[in-house]
Each structure stands twice: as C-alpha cells, then as structure tokens.
Design an enzyme around this catalytic site. Sequence first.
Site, PDB file in Angstrom:
ATOM      1  N   CYS A 157     -26.334  -0.269   2.502  1.00 20.34           N
ATOM      2  CA  CYS A 157     -26.503   0.900   2.571  1.00 20.34           C
ATOM      3  C   CYS A 157     -24.933   2.125   2.149  1.00 20.34           C
ATOM      4  CB  CYS A 157     -26.967   1.750   3.585  1.00 20.34           C
ATOM      5  SG  CYS A 157     -26.751   3.648   3.807  1.00 20.34           S
TER       6      CYS A 157
ATOM      7  N   ASP B  98     -24.270   4.243   3.019  1.00 20.21           N
ATOM      8  CA  ASP B  98     -23.611   5.222   4.571  1.00 20.21           C
ATOM      9  C   ASP B  98     -22.515   4.528   5.349  1.00 20.21           C
ATOM     10  OD1 ASP B  98     -22.867   5.103   7.764  1.00 20.21           O
ATOM     11  OD2 ASP B  98     -25.015   6.259   7.546  1.00 20.21           O
TER      12      ASP B  98
ATOM     13  N   ARG C 279     -20.306   4.181   7.511  1.00 18.44           N
ATOM     14  CA  ARG C 279     -20.288   3.964   8.837  1.00 18.44           C
ATOM     15  C   ARG C 279     -20.425   2.475   8.808  1.00 18.44           C
ATOM     16  NH1 ARG C 279     -24.051   7.501  12.462  1.00 18.44           N
ATOM     17  NH2 ARG C 279     -25.820   7.081   9.966  1.00 18.44           N
TER      18      ARG C 279
ATOM     19  N   HIS D 122     -29.411  -0.785   8.434  1.00 18.81           N
ATOM     20  CA  HIS D 122     -28.371  -0.963   9.616  1.00 18.81           C
ATOM     21  C   HIS D 122     -29.595   0.346  10.345  1.00 18.81           C
ATOM     22  CE1 HIS D 122     -27.035   3.285   8.355  1.00 18.81           C
ATOM     23  NE2 HIS D 122     -27.356   2.856   6.975  1.00 18.81           N
TER      24      HIS D 122
ATOM     25  N   CYS E 167     -30.607   3.972  10.013  1.00 13.79           N
ATOM     26  CA  CYS E 167     -30.452   4.577   8.200  1.00 13.79           C
ATOM     27  C   CYS E 167     -31.146   5.740   8.053  1.00 13.79           C
ATOM     28  CB  CYS E 167     -31.264   4.259   7.380  1.00 13.79           C
ATOM     29  SG  CYS E 167     -30.759   3.540   6.339  1.00 13.79           S
TER      30      CYS E 167
END
Length: 213
Positions: free
Chosen positions: A42, A44, A46, A98, A101
Amino acid sequence: MNRYEQMLLENKAWVEEMLEGDPAFFKKLSASQKPEFLWIGCSDSRVSPSEITQTSPGEIFIHRNVANLVVHTDFNLLSVLQYAVEVLEINHVIVCGHYGCGGVHAALTQQSYGMIDIWLRHIKDTYCAHKHEVDTQPNDEARANKLVEINVRQQVRNLAKTTIIQKAWKNRQRPFLHGWVFDMKDGIIRPQMEITPHQPCDDPVYAYDVFKK
Ligand code: CO
C-alpha cells in the site's frame, strides 16, 4: 530549516555512514540489481517495506498503490510484475496489506473521495463477494480488519491468474506468492496465505494454456 532541507542533509549523513561501513557500497550498488523479492504494498506512508523488513537497497523490487491491489488491466503493475518475474527473475512476490488501511475503510462506506472511488471499487467488489464473512464481525474495526485480510488473499489469487505468473511457474517453478498483513499497532507482519509454483491456478476458468507455447 525546512523539513525537505533536513531530508537532503540526512541523505548526506546516510552516504557517509554507508561509506564508513563499506567504501565500495555505492560502486557495488550502481553495478547491477538482483533482488529476490517483488513487494506489492500500500502507498500508506506508515508501511515502509525496507524499514519494516530491515532489508537493504537492492533486495526488494517495489510497487505500491492504494490498498495494494493487483488489477488485471493495470499496465503499471503488470509491467513491474513482468519485468520482476521474467527479467530480474525474482523468487518471491509479496503482497502486503495493513490493518487500518484507509482504502479498505473507505470501500466499506458510502463516502465519495473523488476519482479514487473508481480504484476502490475493486475492494467493494471483494467486499460484496465476502459480505457475510465481513458483516458477521463484532464491530467496525473487526470488519475492516477482516476485509484487509480478505483483500490481500484476493490480490495474491489475482497474481496467480496472470499469464506472467503461470508462465514463470511452468518455465522455472518460481515465484512463490505470499500474502502478508502488517499490523501497525504492534509492528508485526502476519502471513495470511502462500501459493507455491506447484499448485495449479485454483480456478480452471483462469488457467491459461501457457504450457503449449
Ligand atoms: Co493502505
């Protein structure tokens, strides 16, 4: 100092640190790449693949998009996959989702975020196909977590449906396909499924006649 200026300084410090450890580090790095893994993760901020797996530059070939989707008309992903599998000859493809998400959470709601709704429709379709399993979870967080896990498994299966993977299985019995979920609440990656080159595509509808070519 701006944060981006600090980033450039950090880069210089990193170069020095690397050279201290190995004066030939960048000479070796620039010579070639032979990664063993393709990571589909992803976007993302993090979920940083190298950070959470403690891998070095050169070890993972990386593709990221919102909610780590494997869409069979996505030429960006397919180009990465084909190059990684056929040219770099990677041995493992890891799809890593994750918990928490945003893309998966959005797909569970009716809220529109603009053009990205079209991308997230793929997750809505997966939700639709597994609605009972998701909706029987005790609360919203558990529902979202369940869909994150189902989504990862679906994307691994989507990989197995491509002629790129099926041809590689036939020609060199690689790559292994892995579905993982990263839990940012404790930092642990939890494996969800694995498909080995010795398992045929589980649905004959998607099994191509690559063996005859
Ligand atoms: Co995400």
